[in-house]
Design a protein around this motif. Sequence first.
Motif, short mmCIF file in Angstrom:
data_model
loop_
_atom_site.label_atom_id
_atom_site.label_comp_id
_atom_site.label_asym_id
_atom_site.label_seq_id
_atom_site.Cartn_x
_atom_site.Cartn_y
_atom_site.Cartn_z
N PHE A 53 0.82 -1.27 -0.26
CA PHE A 53 0.02 -0.14 0.12
C PHE A 53 0.72 1.18 -0.12
O PHE A 53 0.26 2.25 -0.20
CB PHE A 53 -0.95 -0.01 1.21
CG PHE A 53 -1.69 -1.35 1.39
CD1 PHE A 53 -2.61 -1.60 0.16
CD2 PHE A 53 -2.11 -1.89 2.29
CE1 PHE A 53 -3.42 -2.67 0.19
CE2 PHE A 53 -2.92 -2.94 2.40
CZ PHE A 53 -3.60 -3.20 1.31
N GLU A 54 2.29 1.15 0.46
CA GLU A 54 3.13 2.17 0.43
C GLU A 54 4.36 1.68 -0.16
O GLU A 54 4.86 0.82 0.11
CB GLU A 54 3.10 2.75 1.84
CG GLU A 54 2.09 3.34 2.35
CD GLU A 54 2.47 4.71 3.23
OE1 GLU A 54 3.53 5.30 3.06
OE2 GLU A 54 1.66 4.95 4.30
N GLU A 55 4.92 2.46 -1.07
CA GLU A 55 6.20 2.34 -1.56
C GLU A 55 7.47 2.98 -0.66
O GLU A 55 7.25 4.12 -0.41
CB GLU A 55 6.39 2.70 -3.07
CG GLU A 55 5.84 1.79 -4.09
CD GLU A 55 6.36 0.47 -3.98
OE1 GLU A 55 7.37 0.28 -3.99
OE2 GLU A 55 5.64 -0.52 -4.32
N ALA A 72 2.21 -4.46 -7.50
CA ALA A 72 0.75 -4.24 -6.83
C ALA A 72 0.49 -4.83 -5.73
O ALA A 72 0.89 -6.42 -5.48
CB ALA A 72 -0.35 -4.26 -7.72
N PRO A 73 -0.42 -4.51 -4.64
CA PRO A 73 -0.83 -5.30 -3.68
C PRO A 73 -1.39 -6.67 -3.83
O PRO A 73 -0.97 -7.83 -3.17
CB PRO A 73 -1.82 -4.41 -2.79
CG PRO A 73 -1.55 -2.86 -3.19
CD PRO A 73 -1.08 -3.12 -4.78
N SER A 74 -2.02 -6.72 -4.98
CA SER A 74 -2.79 -7.98 -5.17
C SER A 74 -1.71 -9.31 -5.93
O SER A 74 -1.94 -10.20 -5.95
CB SER A 74 -4.05 -8.03 -6.26
OG SER A 74 -3.24 -7.24 -7.33
N GLU A 75 -0.60 -8.61 -6.44
CA GLU A 75 0.18 -9.54 -7.07
C GLU A 75 1.49 -9.98 -5.97
O GLU A 75 2.25 -10.95 -6.11
CB GLU A 75 1.28 -8.88 -7.98
CG GLU A 75 0.10 -8.50 -9.33
CD GLU A 75 0.75 -7.01 -10.20
OE1 GLU A 75 1.86 -6.72 -9.67
OE2 GLU A 75 0.01 -6.67 -11.09
N VAL A 80 -4.24 -9.85 3.56
CA VAL A 80 -4.16 -9.00 4.61
C VAL A 80 -5.58 -8.90 5.27
O VAL A 80 -6.55 -8.95 4.57
CB VAL A 80 -4.02 -7.36 4.32
CG1 VAL A 80 -3.87 -6.44 5.32
CG2 VAL A 80 -2.80 -7.44 3.38
N GLY A 100 -11.62 -14.10 -2.75
CA GLY A 100 -10.52 -14.68 -2.39
C GLY A 100 -9.84 -15.55 -3.34
O GLY A 100 -8.50 -15.73 -3.55
N PRO A 103 -11.23 -12.49 -8.06
CA PRO A 103 -11.46 -10.96 -8.06
C PRO A 103 -12.52 -10.51 -9.03
O PRO A 103 -13.05 -9.62 -8.82
CB PRO A 103 -10.23 -10.16 -8.37
CG PRO A 103 -9.13 -11.19 -8.18
CD PRO A 103 -9.63 -12.58 -8.71
N ARG A 151 -7.44 -18.19 -0.28
CA ARG A 151 -6.31 -17.31 -1.24
C ARG A 151 -5.09 -17.96 -1.05
O ARG A 151 -4.23 -17.87 -2.00
CB ARG A 151 -6.13 -16.05 -0.77
CG ARG A 151 -7.27 -14.92 -0.97
CD ARG A 151 -6.70 -13.35 -0.89
NE ARG A 151 -6.09 -12.65 -2.16
CZ ARG A 151 -5.31 -11.94 -2.11
NH1 ARG A 151 -4.85 -11.33 -0.98
NH2 ARG A 151 -4.80 -11.55 -3.27
#
Lengths: 238, 542
Positions: A53-55, A72-75, A80, A100, A103, A151
């Motif tokens: 969510f943050e780089e 990306a978060p999903s990759e 979470v 899960g 998408p 997931r």
Amino acid sequence: MNPENAVELVGVDILYDTTALHFDCAVASGGIVAVAGASGSGKSTLFHVIAGFEEPDRGEVRILGKTMSGQAPSERPVSVIFQDNNLFAHLDIATNVGFGISPSLRLSTGDRVRIDDALGRVGLDRFGKRLPSTLSGGERQRVALARALVRHRPLLLLDEPFAALDPGMRSGMRALLRDLHEQENNTILMITHHPDDVRALADSVLFLDQGRIIAHDPVERFLERRDVAAINRFLGNE
Amino acid sequence: MFAPAENRITITAGAFGLGGILLFVCLAITALLFQSGDFGDDALFDAYIWRVTRFTLLQASLSTLLSVALAIPIARALARRATFPGRVWVLRLMALPLGLPVLVGALGLIEIWGRQGVLNTALAGLGLKQPVSIYGLFGILLAHVFFNMPLVARLFLAGLERIPSEYWRTAANLGMPPAALFRFVEWPVLRGLLPGAAGLVFMLCATSFTLVLTLGGGPAASTIEVAIYQALRFDFDPQRAIALSALQIVMTGALLLVLARVATEPAQSVTGGRASRRYDAETGLSGLSDTGWILFALVFIGAPLTAVVGSGLRADLMKLAGDPTVRRALLTSIAIAVGSALLCVGIATAMIRAAGTATARRHVPPVARAFAGAVTASSSLVLLVPPVVLGAGWFLLLRPFGDVARFAPAIVVAINALMALPFVHRILAPAMATHAARTDRLTASLGIRGFQRLRWIDLPALKKPLLMAFSFAMALSLGDLGAVALFGSQDMVTLPWLLYSRMGSYRTADAAGLALFLGLLCLIFTMLGTAGDRRVPEGRNA
């Protein structure tokens, strides 16, 4: 680079306007790690960096030995569970868990069986058609756990998952989490403000203070520490 | 929010929306500036222009003063009487003027206060000759108070209901007399809300068009907006229209600046329903005074509305419904309303999402900050450059290309969309921000993107505010007379324009029937959009 490690943070810097956070650590695969520290110590930011969510402004995040820069978060191989708002309120429980698996919610008959099975594992059989608003706080967190189960990500981040639960529910959720962890053999990082969670659940503890990881100990050693004022305050030793 | 490719698409869509608005407004202003040519020495200092300006400010000041002065005792009475039977209906009645087309409200007021109205008839029965004339300053003030007093009263009531119950208990325990209670408990709350509420009403009255056009009664009682319209449609005097438009922009700009400095955020929840027990309500005197004020509000707001319904039902509704002109006007109105609502909600959604995406990072670059600021400001641009000024600019811009009526549908749709944008932005922005805060991280973590996100997450969760924004934009467009007044022709007649024409040609029975149609149509749309939600955006241009 060590593939035995679930997470490695190498010289990670997060710069805000008035403050800077720095993370350096390696978390071995397969355990439950409690992430503790006072409010504002950087626990949530640490999670956001791992989840994508943050780089970071500098440094590198590695998960299972692979660098996550630009992913990306999903990759990322990460699931979470937040403190709240884990479920889409307008969709039923089964659909929430279904995200899960797919998408875009393209679910086969086999997928639906997996959803029912996951709900059964968290003790919510026959809850599939209900809306989140009809569930208690603890039940909603169990649904989020069921989604994490389908997931199958090797790393599970839990951001104060028991914060809104009463003591009875907390104890039940801890037991469930421990059971699921043993079945899945995944790595769990769990933010908590409660020493009881640390004692009951964690194998090791990452302790943060003022944007730095100041302790990373096995739980037994952590509980015996008396040398750091912030840890003493957390454990109620002063 | 966390996928760069998707972010680029979102920001590009918002930038297109912003660009479109700026282009539409700037072209209108440019047309006004370029066509101004040689103003001559007297264009800006024309006595007529100054008289119109003075009247605009005078009527806006008096309307504000009266609206606020009447709203205070009504809000206090309703706050004190928290549980009487029918209270909820009084509150609903006070919300009605907000959803009512201005022209319909004006017709209702004429039914009561006009030459043949209920009041004059009753006074004539007492032997008085024409004691009340609704045309001119009196009528304008009356109508502005009818539309704005309930709005201010609802804002004040919400403020009074937020006062903690401990205050009332303490006051009762200390034995505070009513004057002290007002001074030390109620007034501090009202004083906080007063600048914002008064500023809003002043702005709405200063840019009032339809009411002044209908009830002004001639050049002696004309506002800047009406004067622009008259300069273009009747006097064919573009120079005067340009000078007036410039004056209007300067005036609204100054007003907006003042408003931005003094305004406080109005309450979202207008009627909480969980009012504290008011110990000061338990005296006979306060009961009498409260009943009086509540009855006054009921009659003042309810009588014109009842009159519209009554006279509408007496009209030959079947004949009207079968009239091809009425049916065409109805279809035109609905088509314009649907088009402008779609455009407005589409642009607002794209811009709000883009602004949120551009600023949702730790280090927000100045350009992203400026973009987000421009999005918020542009949604209220129509307050700075009112519809009649926009219409005047486009009227002059399109004149060289032949009959401007050919472009009427597109221009009216665009102006109506811009008119609704401040309200739609106000409805959607907080809802979308809350939705984004709840779902952005979760959807990013689960990989729910693009159309799938729209289908499964955004549309179902935002259905209510979207519907509310859409229906409100439709109702606003359905009741609008401003844009159509400049561009309307025999080929493009809307219901408000037809109603205005029938009023002008003294076909009062037809006008009453049309007003009933129009009023019902707008109320149905407003009610559809607000079903199950008590929040209604504050303020609309009267």
